[in-house]
Design a protein around this motif. Structure first.
Motif, PDB file in Angstrom:
ATOM      1  N   LEU A  17      -5.521 -16.004  34.632  1.00 52.94           N
ATOM      2  CA  LEU A  17      -4.969 -16.131  35.983  1.00 52.94           C
ATOM      3  C   LEU A  17      -4.580 -14.783  36.579  1.00 52.94           C
ATOM      4  N   ASP A  44      -6.652 -21.749  35.420  1.00 52.83           N
ATOM      5  CA  ASP A  44      -5.434 -22.059  34.702  1.00 52.83           C
ATOM      6  C   ASP A  44      -5.793 -22.813  33.428  1.00 52.83           C
ATOM      7  N   LYS A  47      -5.046 -26.443  33.189  1.00 50.42           N
ATOM      8  CA  LYS A  47      -5.801 -27.380  34.025  1.00 50.42           C
ATOM      9  C   LYS A  47      -7.268 -27.506  33.615  1.00 50.42           C
TER      10      LYS A  47
END
Length: 126
Positions: A17, A44, A47
């Motif tokens: 990120l 991320d 996710k």
């Protein structure tokens, strides 16, 4: 990621990120001659679905390991291997280790991690 590619692991993909670390990773891959062979994506890790991953390498702080352990247990296939650099997973028993100090890494085979977790759960009082 480059080292994983050198060792024959395909695809070799990294998630990051932090834009500076993402740029640095892409630069180092380019400089080493691996541009287009490895990928670094701005995503991320929490996710990303890891269910199709068979080799996962993580360099994360100890405070992140317990929630990451839960995610990996939920998503990775039994045939997957997880390698942790710098800090081990506190509740997992490694299949093997390599190095010392800041250069130490721990390898975990998910089938063994699940087997140990299941044995522990069966042996604990309800």
């Amino acid at each position: 990621v480059v080292e994983a590619y050198k060792q024959g692991l395909r695809p070799a993909v990294g998630y990051e990120l932090n834009p500076w670390l993402l740029c640095l990773s892409n630069y180092r891959a380019w400089k080493a001659g691996y541009r287009g062979k490895v990928s670094f994506l701005k995503k991320d890790l929490w996710k990303v679905n890891l269910s199709d991953c068979y080799n996962v390498i993580v360099f994360l702080a100890p405070s992140v390991k317990p929630p990451l352990a839960a995610k990996l247990l939920a998503e990775l296939p039994d045939e997957a291997r997880v390698v942790a650099g710098r800090f081990p997973f506190p509740s997992w028993t490694p299949t093997s280790t390599l190095g010392q100090g800041l250069e130490q890494a721990w390898a975990y085979d998910m089938k063994e991690v699940r087997r140990a977790a299941q044995s522990s759960a069966e042996g604990s009082p309800v």
